[in-house]
Design an enzyme around this catalytic site. Structure first.
Site, PDB file in Angstrom:
ATOM      1  N   LYS A   1       2.564  69.880  69.486  1.00 14.97           N
ATOM      2  CA  LYS A   1       3.883  69.894  69.419  1.00 14.97           C
ATOM      3  C   LYS A   1       4.427  71.207  68.509  1.00 14.97           C
ATOM      4  CE  LYS A   1       5.639  67.581  72.609  1.00 14.97           C
ATOM      5  NZ  LYS A   1       6.780  68.226  73.280  1.00 14.97           N
TER       6      LYS A   1
ATOM      7  N   TYR B   1      -1.652  65.756  69.365  1.00 10.61           N
ATOM      8  CA  TYR B   1      -0.460  65.628  69.778  1.00 10.61           C
ATOM      9  C   TYR B   1       0.260  66.390  68.792  1.00 10.61           C
ATOM     10  CZ  TYR B   1       4.175  64.116  70.980  1.00 10.61           C
ATOM     11  OH  TYR B   1       5.500  64.245  71.167  1.00 10.61           O
TER      12      TYR B   1
HETATM   13  C1  UD1 Z   1       4.610  59.859  67.570  1.00 12.34           C
HETATM   14  C2  UD1 Z   1       5.905  60.463  66.604  1.00 12.34           C
HETATM   15  C3  UD1 Z   1       7.218  60.825  67.526  1.00 12.34           C
HETATM   16  C4  UD1 Z   1       6.994  61.178  68.848  1.00 12.34           C
HETATM   17  C5  UD1 Z   1       5.909  60.240  69.462  1.00 12.34           C
HETATM   18  C6  UD1 Z   1       5.639  60.535  70.876  1.00 12.34           C
HETATM   19  C7  UD1 Z   1       5.450  60.291  64.155  1.00 12.34           C
HETATM   20  C8  UD1 Z   1       5.902  59.686  62.947  1.00 12.34           C
HETATM   21  N1  UD1 Z   1       6.067  59.992  65.343  1.00 12.34           N
HETATM   22  O1  UD1 Z   1       5.293  58.566  67.428  1.00 12.34           O
HETATM   23  O2  UD1 Z   1       8.051  61.604  66.826  1.00 12.34           O
HETATM   24  O3  UD1 Z   1       8.033  61.256  69.733  1.00 12.34           O
HETATM   25  O4  UD1 Z   1       4.771  60.251  68.742  1.00 12.34           O
HETATM   26  O5  UD1 Z   1       5.020  59.399  71.418  1.00 12.34           O
HETATM   27  O6  UD1 Z   1       4.363  60.748  64.291  1.00 12.34           O
HETATM   28  N2  UD1 Z   1       2.645  50.411  67.267  1.00 12.34           N
HETATM   29  C9  UD1 Z   1       2.082  49.094  67.076  1.00 12.34           C
HETATM   30  N3  UD1 Z   1       1.747  48.463  68.149  1.00 12.34           N
HETATM   31  C10 UD1 Z   1       1.863  49.061  69.561  1.00 12.34           C
HETATM   32  C11 UD1 Z   1       2.347  50.301  69.814  1.00 12.34           C
HETATM   33  C12 UD1 Z   1       2.420  51.269  68.452  1.00 12.34           C
HETATM   34  O7  UD1 Z   1       1.928  48.822  65.986  1.00 12.34           O
HETATM   35  O8  UD1 Z   1       1.781  48.256  70.540  1.00 12.34           O
HETATM   36  C13 UD1 Z   1       2.640  51.250  66.116  1.00 12.34           C
HETATM   37  C14 UD1 Z   1       1.923  52.577  65.879  1.00 12.34           C
HETATM   38  O9  UD1 Z   1       0.648  52.456  65.561  1.00 12.34           O
HETATM   39  C15 UD1 Z   1       2.813  53.270  64.964  1.00 12.34           C
HETATM   40  C16 UD1 Z   1       4.279  52.815  65.262  1.00 12.34           C
HETATM   41  O10 UD1 Z   1       4.009  51.565  65.941  1.00 12.34           O
HETATM   42  O11 UD1 Z   1       2.505  53.285  63.596  1.00 12.34           O
HETATM   43  C17 UD1 Z   1       5.116  53.755  66.349  1.00 12.34           C
HETATM   44  O12 UD1 Z   1       4.006  54.098  67.420  1.00 12.34           O
HETATM   45  P1  UD1 Z   1       4.529  54.967  68.629  1.00 12.34           P
HETATM   46  O13 UD1 Z   1       5.946  54.367  69.137  1.00 12.34           O
HETATM   47  O14 UD1 Z   1       3.651  54.987  69.743  1.00 12.34           O
HETATM   48  O15 UD1 Z   1       5.034  56.243  68.272  1.00 12.34           O
HETATM   49  P2  UD1 Z   1       4.289  57.240  67.030  1.00 12.34           P
HETATM   50  O16 UD1 Z   1       3.000  57.640  67.284  1.00 12.34           O
HETATM   51  O17 UD1 Z   1       4.933  56.743  65.665  1.00 12.34           O
END
Ligand code: UD1
Length: 314
Positions: free
Chosen positions: A148, A144
């Site tokens: 992007k 991803y």
């Molecule tokens: C990433 C990008 C963001 C982008 C997005 C698209 C980064 C820093 N950010 O977001 O700019 O718009 O992808 O989707 O790379 N998590 C949990 N529990 C859950 C779900 C998620 O702990 O149930 C954690 C993930 O492991 C992560 C954080 O929460 O560490 C945020 O996850 P998420 O909201 O999916 O976004 P990113 O992958 O950070």
């Protein structure tokens, strides 16, 4: 009157861009969306001012027909998930790279003046220094993030080779009303909101100490519009963040405190491709685009929770 097109306009962020355009007098907005992760209900109360083109951005001719005659295009259509790009790399690649190429190509061939592209903070990967500045060398950690980033490079090349005014905004973990909480790939704050309302514990991947610059959707939509008007920004990349960072543990604790509940999270294995820390340096966006985020995390969380409460409980 100018024609505006929002790809992914039935999605979470795209529908907010549609509303921002209408609020600022656009009159009518064209949306390109295949309704894979978008919903018509996201545009419910503005439906009369929206033309929905149910087109997949992998379909070049369909995209071109919908874009023809547009002055400005906001390109937000994507498969927006780090883990999904690892689990299902092919559709993610095709939509995020080939589809983005189609959008730029359609813009260039039909004489669109400017396109604003939804890039991602994931392009940075793990940097040694925070906050993250646009001049840092990108280090994508997932398909991803690489996809992007390719969209940014194509934005720059479509500007230099074909004269298309393309501006890329690296979104930093956008949250707010209408973010769909129903998939395992959903943004973490939408999952937190659903857990809070249902009285369930969320699962944090890793130790919950990873940080994110959570950015409220209205601030991002506002910045998209500013980027569509600013001068001297074509071919460039800007951070679209708040400039703060919070751990997941902190945010979940804040949400529990505001609701007066105790729901200790479960902890699971870290996610592949996950970035540890994320925080935007907003200097360039403030200087060149007039970025001025209005929503603190506390205020954004409150508005978001209110929305989920009324829509999930209703
Ligand atoms: C990433 C990008 C963001 C982008 C997005 C698209 C980064 C820093 N950010 O977001 O700019 O718009 O992808 O989707 O790379 N998590 C949990 N529990 C859950 C779900 C998620 O702990 O149930 C954690 C993930 O492991 C992560 C954080 O929460 O560490 C945020 O996850 P998420 O909201 O999916 O976004 P990113 O992958 O950070």
């Amino acid at each position: 009157m100018s024609k505006y097109v929002v790809t992914g306009g039935a999605g979470f962020i795209g529908s907010s861009v549609v509303r921002a355009l209408l609020d600022q007098g656009a009159g009518h907005v064209h949306v390109i969306d295949n309704l894979l992760t978008g919903y018509e209900k996201n545009l419910e109360e503005v439906a009369r001012q929206v033309t929905l083109h149910r087109v997949d951005i992998r379909d070049f001719e369909g995209v071109k027909a919908a874009i023809a005659g547009a002055e400005k295009v906001f390109h937000l259509a994507a498969i927006p998930s780090v883990p999904k790009s690892i689990d299902e790399p092919v559709p993610s690649h095709e939509v995020n790279i080939d589809g983005t190429f189609n959008v730029y190509r359609a813009c260039a061939e039909t004489g669109v003046k400017r396109v604003v592209y939804a890039a991602s903070s994931s392009a940075y990967g793990d940097t040694e220094v925070l906050p993250k500045v646009e001049t840092m060398v990108p280090q994508p950690l997932s398909p991803y993030a690489a996809q992007k980033l390719m969209g940014e490079y194509y934005a720059s090349v479509f500007h230099s080779c074909f004269g298309l005014e393309a501006v890329a905004l690296r979104f930093f973990n956008v949250y707010g009303p209408r973010q769909d909480p129903s998939s395992p790939y959903s943004g973490v704050l939408s999952i937190f909101m659903k857990c809070l309302i249902e009285g369930r514990r969320p699962t944090l991947f890793g130790d919950g100490g990873q940080t994110r610059d959570f950015t409220y959707v209205a601030d991002v939509a506002g910045l998209c519009l500013k980027a569509s008007r600013a001068s001297g920004v074509a071919g460039k990349v800007y951070n679209a963040g708040n400039g703060n960072r919070y751990t997941l543990n902190e945010v979940w604790q804040t949400l529990q405190d505001t609701q007066g509940v105790t729901l200790a999270p479960n902890y699971g294995p870290s996610r592949a491709g996950d970035v540890r820390d994320s925080q935007a340096d907003t200097t360039a966006a403030v200087r060149d685009l007039g970025h001025a985020p209005q929503y603190s995390l506390a205020e954004g969380l409150r508005l978001t929770f209110d929305w989920y409460k009324s829509s999930l409980v209703a």
